[in-house]
Every structure is written in structure tokens, then in C-alpha cells.
Design a protein around this motif. Sequence first.
Motif: not given
Length: 176
Positions: A52-64
Amino acid sequence: MLPVGWTLTYEFLFYLLFAAALAMRVDVFRVIIPGLGLVAVGALVRTETWPAWTILFDTIVVEFVFGVMLAKWTLRGFRLPPAIAGILVLVGFVSILIAPMVSENSRAVTWGIPAFAIVAGAVSLESFVAPGLPRWLLTLGDASYSIYLSHGFVLPHSACCSAGSLGQGCGRKDLR
């Protein structure tokens, strides 16, 4: 759970990387950009079977990463000419309205790049536009993130109180 709490998860990741850069005494951008880049790459290979903690792995971080780059340019005094800034804002909004969302992994292209264009244009236009705006609107803009985090609690109760003042009930038992 706070429905908008997912944004806080990414804030935590950002500040964790920021703290690591400070501890290593290096330019924060040299840690944040590659760190978020690795998370984005992880998003491309992540499967539903991961913890569950790997939910952080999301392409939305490219927007960050886009936001971090824009912040760096802004802090260095970079501003676009007003005409180009205005065009970027317009093109960004039009792109968001017409570009189809093919997959979650395409989000950085379909929403991230247009959002980057909108914010880059708006930041560049701020010194021209802000003096003409009413003070209350600027204050509302300053408070927008707090409003975003609290609206899920405030709006239902406000509606309930409004209904109660109109004689439509919404007493204490209705707030449960």
C-alpha cells in the motif's frame, strides 16, 4: 479519512527529500528533482500487487517536478514577456479542455504540461495584474490551499446550518 489527504502524502515526500538535501548540505534541487524522477519511473513499473505505501509511485510526481523547476526559475527572477505569458495561460486552459486523458500515466502530458503553462504565465503576469485586483480576491488566493483542505468539513455543515435557518431541519442528529 481526509479525502484530499493524498496531496499531503506528496507534500511529505517533497519535504523528506528537502530535508535529505539539507542534511547532505547540497542544493535542494539536486536531490528533489532526481528523487521525484525516480518515484515517477517507479510509477511506470508499479503493479497492484505492490504494498500500500507504494501508492506514492505515481506519475503525478512529474507535475511536482514541473512545479519545482518553475519555482527555481521564478526565484532566479525569470519572467516571460506579458504577451507570451498570456498566450501560455490561454493555450494551457484550452489544452486541458480538449486533450483526452488516455491513461493515468499520460497525466503529466495531458494535464501537467498545460498546468505548467498556466502557472508559468500567471506568475509572469502577476506584477501586471495584481495591482488591479481587489484586495479580498488576493486574500482569497492566499488562503486557497487552506480552503481546499477544509472545504470537505466546512461545506456540508454550512449547508446544514443554512437549511436549519430556513426551517428545513438539519438539527444535531442530521449532522451525523
